[in-house]
Design a protein around this motif. Structure first.
Motif, PDB file in Angstrom:
ATOM      1  N   GLY A 172      12.238  50.110  15.739  1.00 27.77           N
ATOM      2  CA  GLY A 172      11.787  49.802  17.083  1.00 27.77           C
ATOM      3  C   GLY A 172      12.607  48.708  17.728  1.00 27.77           C
ATOM      4  N   SER A 173      13.254  47.818  16.910  1.00 29.14           N
ATOM      5  CA  SER A 173      13.985  46.679  17.447  1.00 29.14           C
ATOM      6  C   SER A 173      15.487  46.915  17.504  1.00 29.14           C
ATOM      7  CB  SER A 173      13.707  45.434  16.593  1.00 29.14           C
ATOM      8  OG  SER A 173      12.333  45.162  16.545  1.00 29.14           O
ATOM      9  N   VAL A 174      16.004  47.765  16.665  1.00 29.41           N
ATOM     10  CA  VAL A 174      17.453  47.911  16.529  1.00 29.41           C
ATOM     11  C   VAL A 174      18.090  48.444  17.806  1.00 29.41           C
ATOM     12  CG1 VAL A 174      17.503  50.290  15.642  1.00 29.41           C
ATOM     13  CG2 VAL A 174      19.225  48.627  14.879  1.00 29.41           C
ATOM     14  N   HIS A 175      17.335  49.129  18.642  1.00 28.49           N
ATOM     15  CA  HIS A 175      17.881  49.627  19.909  1.00 28.49           C
ATOM     16  C   HIS A 175      18.258  48.489  20.853  1.00 28.49           C
ATOM     17  CE1 HIS A 175      15.625  53.211  18.487  1.00 28.49           C
ATOM     18  NE2 HIS A 175      16.629  53.860  19.035  1.00 28.49           N
ATOM     19  N   TYR A 176      17.719  47.270  20.594  1.00 22.17           N
ATOM     20  CA  TYR A 176      17.950  46.130  21.483  1.00 22.17           C
ATOM     21  C   TYR A 176      18.656  44.991  20.743  1.00 22.17           C
ATOM     22  CZ  TYR A 176      14.325  48.916  23.645  1.00 22.17           C
ATOM     23  OH  TYR A 176      13.610  49.973  24.152  1.00 22.17           O
ATOM     24  N   LEU A 177      19.234  45.298  19.570  1.00 19.32           N
ATOM     25  CA  LEU A 177      19.831  44.296  18.689  1.00 19.32           C
ATOM     26  C   LEU A 177      21.234  43.935  19.160  1.00 19.32           C
ATOM     27  CD1 LEU A 177      18.798  42.981  16.026  1.00 19.32           C
ATOM     28  CD2 LEU A 177      20.204  44.631  14.808  1.00 19.32           C
ATOM     29  N   SER A 178      21.551  42.634  19.204  1.00 20.78           N
ATOM     30  CA  SER A 178      22.878  42.191  19.622  1.00 20.78           C
ATOM     31  C   SER A 178      23.896  42.505  18.523  1.00 20.78           C
ATOM     32  CB  SER A 178      22.857  40.695  19.912  1.00 20.78           C
ATOM     33  OG  SER A 178      22.617  39.965  18.724  1.00 20.78           O
ATOM     34  N   PRO A 179      25.187  42.637  18.883  1.00 19.81           N
ATOM     35  CA  PRO A 179      26.214  42.940  17.869  1.00 19.81           C
ATOM     36  C   PRO A 179      26.266  41.911  16.749  1.00 19.81           C
ATOM     37  CG  PRO A 179      27.079  43.320  20.070  1.00 19.81           C
ATOM     38  CD  PRO A 179      25.742  42.671  20.246  1.00 19.81           C
ATOM     39  N   GLU A 180      26.118  40.611  17.103  1.00 22.36           N
ATOM     40  CA  GLU A 180      26.198  39.585  16.059  1.00 22.36           C
ATOM     41  C   GLU A 180      25.017  39.671  15.095  1.00 22.36           C
ATOM     42  OE1 GLU A 180      24.814  37.589  19.943  1.00 22.36           O
ATOM     43  OE2 GLU A 180      26.280  39.072  19.293  1.00 22.36           O
ATOM     44  N   GLN A 181      23.825  40.045  15.612  1.00 19.79           N
ATOM     45  CA  GLN A 181      22.682  40.236  14.719  1.00 19.79           C
ATOM     46  C   GLN A 181      22.872  41.486  13.866  1.00 19.79           C
ATOM     47  OE1 GLN A 181      19.831  39.732  18.170  1.00 19.79           O
ATOM     48  NE2 GLN A 181      18.536  38.923  16.543  1.00 19.79           N
ATOM     49  N   ALA A 182      23.455  42.526  14.456  1.00 18.10           N
ATOM     50  CA  ALA A 182      23.703  43.764  13.714  1.00 18.10           C
ATOM     51  C   ALA A 182      24.680  43.529  12.564  1.00 18.10           C
ATOM     52  CB  ALA A 182      24.237  44.843  14.650  1.00 18.10           C
ATOM     53  N   ARG A 183      25.604  42.548  12.754  1.00 18.64           N
ATOM     54  CA  ARG A 183      26.562  42.218  11.683  1.00 18.64           C
ATOM     55  C   ARG A 183      25.947  41.297  10.638  1.00 18.64           C
ATOM     56  NH1 ARG A 183      30.014  41.116  16.235  1.00 18.64           N
ATOM     57  NH2 ARG A 183      31.470  42.828  16.621  1.00 18.64           N
ATOM     58  N   GLY A 184      24.705  40.832  10.887  1.00 14.01           N
ATOM     59  CA  GLY A 184      24.053  39.928   9.948  1.00 14.01           C
ATOM     60  C   GLY A 184      24.214  38.472  10.316  1.00 14.01           C
ATOM     61  N   GLY A 197      19.922  42.600  28.571  1.00  8.67           N
ATOM     62  CA  GLY A 197      20.793  43.589  29.212  1.00  8.67           C
ATOM     63  C   GLY A 197      20.412  45.009  28.843  1.00  8.67           C
ATOM     64  N   ILE A 198      20.048  45.235  27.571  1.00  6.82           N
ATOM     65  CA  ILE A 198      19.623  46.572  27.134  1.00  6.82           C
ATOM     66  C   ILE A 198      18.305  46.950  27.810  1.00  6.82           C
ATOM     67  CG2 ILE A 198      18.997  48.001  25.153  1.00  6.82           C
ATOM     68  CD1 ILE A 198      21.921  47.232  25.164  1.00  6.82           C
ATOM     69  N   ALA A 248      25.901  41.266  30.590  1.00  4.74           N
ATOM     70  CA  ALA A 248      24.876  40.851  29.628  1.00  4.74           C
ATOM     71  C   ALA A 248      25.077  41.504  28.274  1.00  4.74           C
ATOM     72  CB  ALA A 248      23.481  41.177  30.171  1.00  4.74           C
ATOM     73  N   THR A 249      25.649  42.741  28.251  1.00  3.29           N
ATOM     74  CA  THR A 249      25.792  43.496  26.996  1.00  3.29           C
ATOM     75  C   THR A 249      27.229  43.503  26.480  1.00  3.29           C
ATOM     76  OG1 THR A 249      26.067  45.555  28.257  1.00  3.29           O
ATOM     77  CG2 THR A 249      23.837  44.984  27.557  1.00  3.29           C
ATOM     78  N   ALA A 250      28.047  42.538  26.923  1.00  5.38           N
ATOM     79  CA  ALA A 250      29.420  42.453  26.412  1.00  5.38           C
ATOM     80  C   ALA A 250      29.404  42.235  24.898  1.00  5.38           C
ATOM     81  CB  ALA A 250      30.146  41.301  27.110  1.00  5.38           C
ATOM     82  N   LYS A 251      30.336  42.878  24.196  1.00  5.84           N
ATOM     83  CA  LYS A 251      30.368  42.794  22.727  1.00  5.84           C
ATOM     84  C   LYS A 251      30.652  41.371  22.252  1.00  5.84           C
ATOM     85  CE  LYS A 251      29.496  47.077  22.458  1.00  5.84           C
ATOM     86  NZ  LYS A 251      28.118  47.457  22.156  1.00  5.84           N
ATOM     87  N   GLU A 252      31.595  40.712  22.932  1.00  4.32           N
ATOM     88  CA  GLU A 252      31.956  39.352  22.551  1.00  4.32           C
ATOM     89  C   GLU A 252      31.041  38.360  23.265  1.00  4.32           C
ATOM     90  OE1 GLU A 252      34.032  38.606  20.219  1.00  4.32           O
ATOM     91  OE2 GLU A 252      34.603  40.698  19.912  1.00  4.32           O
TER      92      GLU A 252
END
Length: 661
Positions: A172-184, A197-198, A248-252
């Motif tokens: 339920g949360s991963v759809h709104y997860l930032s790239p840095e959080q997704a990388r751990g 932004g999502i 808001a959703t820029a990768k960097e």
């Protein structure tokens, strides 16, 4: 948890609201403040996990500090029968996920209005140094008036730090997860901005930008793929509004908004006419090109060497012709060799200097955990890790001993350069507050407010002719006195209203006794009189109010006094009755029969009657008849009373009737 159960004897569970990764939410009614509340109860599978319980409490306490119209208020925190719970404001409405499904497409103005409320709430949290970490439409509630309220501030961190995997929650949360959080990596303020932004993307398109068969595949897309264009879904969306989503959703992190305030300000003008020709936003990191470094030119020296070699060959062929010229050429060759050696030396020296500078540059080190250390201990420990203690500020804290460090900035675990200044916040001890003057206020409301602050409350009741019942007359702590809530017991004297008296039992009192009683107590009395067969004349039959009722000066009471039995006039009623004779034959002696024939036998008649002077069980008259007989009975009766009579002939009842006046 069962419906009807009372938590802490105050919150009665009336229904269920929903559930999440680590808690269930119930609808309850606050029996003290008479209002509906939402109660979040920690799930059973976390109740033995002390780390989760500690984080649950800590994050809940942090959430109580957030007071904002767009943040769900936290009223109370408690534990009962190993049930950890948080009492929150109940928002009657739906979450943003359901709102999008029910109202899509949503007008752009409404989208910006909802986002403005959400951004305002997140900005307030960031100002208090609280990162949400789990922003998603399911954690944003829309009430019936259209007001957005964010819930679950900081609670997500407890789930993310536990070892138990909650697949449904992650999905339920991963759809709104930032790239840095997704990388751990660690969540920051800009991680929340990415999630916002999502959410804006979903408000504009009705769906999330990335989807997949598993949480892992979705997480990979967050740091590998660019968020799709919202204009490709709806060409009418202004470019300025799409740019808010893109930035808001820029990768960097460097390409995103630096603060939520910046995003809120940009969104506020996204629909304005002045920005209708705005170009599409492109992150700076995406525009950088790869630079190719040119090799250091060393060919100049080599070409000179070749030239020298040619000159040498030429000089040898002409040696016989011009010895002087050969000598000059040799001298020139020697100079060039020396120059080449100098250049080579300088080149080697530059390499050595480069490595010396590189090795002398500050190295990256990890910030150690210095919480709960004293200033001296932290200084020594940081020095061992090639770091320096920076600015020291104080903050009240009930969990950390006075003089010990609460937190550091940068936080423990972050990577910094050697000799970086580490600023710290030191505990000034338990938090003190200025006590207010609560006299004249409702005791129940004040009690509920101070319970939230961990005060111990005691009540003392006292009557008062000037203070309304339930209001506070006095308090044992002076106004503006500095106190520590959890170490302070407050005693309130509460008005019960005017002094009262218990209504006495007036049974058996005479009229004079009643008048003396009401005069002594300042009551008003109304006396009425009634006939009574049970209560003696002149004594109290009944009273109002009943015995034991609390009465106050000036109260009205009423008393009924007996007049004794009522005198009812008697009436004389005459009743004529007919008694028929029944013939009976009896054999006589032969001599009699022959001379006189048959002889009649008389009937024996007994009459019973009931009136004021006779009872039905007593014989009134008894006689014999030999023929039909008429008699008259006289009855003495009261008004409304009935008489009775009974005629028995030769042992058989032949008449039984009632007689009315």
């Amino acid at each position: 948890m069962e419906i009807g159960r009372k938590l802490n004897g105050r919150y009665k569970i009336t229904g269920t609201v929903g559930g999440g990764g680590m808690a269930h939410v119930y609808l309850a009614h606050d029996l003290i403040l008479d209002r509906d509340v939402a109660v979040k109860v920690l799930r059973y599978d976390f109740r033995d996990d002390q780390d989760t319980i500690r984080r649950f409490k800590r994050e809940a306490l942090a959430a109580t500090e957030l007071v904002h119209p767009n943040i769900v208020s936290v009223y109370d925190i408690g534990e009962e029968d190993n049930n950890q719970y948080i009492v929150m404001e109940y928002v009657k409405g739906m979450d943003l996920k359901k709102y999008i499904h029910a109202n899509f497409p949503i007008p752009y103005q409404k989208v910006t209005n909802i986002m403005d409320q959400v951004l305002s709430a997140v900005a307030a949290a960031h100002h208090s140094r609280i990162i949400h970490r789990d922003l998603k439409p399911q954690n944003i509630l829309i009430d019936e008036s259209g007001v957005a309220k964010i819930t679950d501030f900081g609670i997500a961190v407890a789930l993310s730090q536990t070892s138990i995997t909650q697949t449904n929650s992650l999905l339920g949360s991963v759809h709104y997860l930032s790239p840095e959080q997704a990388r751990g990596g660690m969540a920051t303020n800009q991680s929340d901005i990415y999630s916002l932004g999502i959410i804006l993307y979903e408000l504009l398109t009705g769906h999330v930008p990335f989807d997949g068969e598993s949480a892992v595949s979705i997480a990979l897309k967050h740091f590998q793929e660019t968020v799709p264009s919202v204009k490709s879904y709806d060409q009418r969306i202004p470019q300025a509004l799409e740019n808010v989503v893109l930035k808001a959703t820029a990768k960097e992190v460097a390409d995103r908004y630096k603060t939520v305030y910046e995003m809120q300000h940009d969104l506020a003008t996204a629909l304005s006419v002045e920005r209708r020709d705005e170009l599409k936003y492109s992150p700076a990191s995406m525009m950088e090109t790869t630079k190719i470094l040119e090799p250091i030119p060393l060919g100049a020296a080599s070409s000179k060497e070749v030239e020298t070699a040619k000159e040498k060959k030429s000089s040898k062929s002409k040696q016989l012709e011009n010895n002087e010229k050969l000598t000059k050429v040799k001298n020139k060759k020697t100079k060039k060799k020396k120059a080449l050696l100098v250049l080579l030396g300088l080149f080697l020296l530059s390499i050595v200097v480069f490595f010396l500078i590189a090795n002398s540059a500050p190295k990256d080190v990890s910030v150690p955990d210095i919480t709960d250390m004293t200033e001296n201990e932290a200084t020594k420990f940081l020095s061992e890790n090639k770091l320096i203690l920076g600015e020291i500020s104080e903050e009240a804290n009930s969990d950390v001993k006075e003089g010990n460090i609460i937190k550091s900035d940068p936080k423990a675990g972050l990577s910094v350069k050697e000799n970086t200044l580490i600023n710290v916040v030191v505990s000034s001890g338990k938090k003190t507050v200025e006590f207010l003057d609560y006299t004249g206020e409702s005791y129940e409301e004040v009690e509920a407010e101070l319970n939230k602050q961990d005060f111990t409350i005691e009540r003392k009741d006292e009557s008062s002719d000037t203070v309304e019942p339930g209001l506070i007359i006095s308090q044992n702590i002076n106004e503006n006195e500095e106190v520590i809530p959890e170490d302070t017991t407050v005693t309130f004297t509460v008005s019960t209203g005017k002094a009262g008296f218990e209504m006495r039992d007036l049974s058996g009192y005479s009229e004079k006794g009643v008048k003396d009683y009401v005069a002594d107590n300042g009551f008003n009395v109304t006396i009425t009189k009634e006939y009574s067969n049970e209560v003696a004349d002149g004594q109290v039959i009944s009273q109002e109010p009943a015995t034991g009722t609390i009465l106050y000066v000036g109260a009205d009471i009423s008393v009924v006094i007996s007049q004794g039995p009522e005198d009812i006039p008697l009436k004389t009623v005459k009743e004529t009755i007919q008694i028929s004779y029944e013939e009976l034959e009896e054999d006589l002696p032969e001599s009699t029969n022959e001379s006189n024939g048959e002889q009649l036998i008389p009937n024996s008649v007994t009459i019973y009657m009931e009136d004021q002077e006779h009872k039905l069980g007593t014989v009134f008259q008894q006689f014999e008849i030999s023929e039909d007989t008429e008699i008259e009975l006289t009855f003495i009766l009261q008004e409304g009373e009935k008489g009775r009579y009974k005629v028995v002939r030769d042992g058989e009842t032949i008449q039984e009737e009632e007689v009315s006046p």
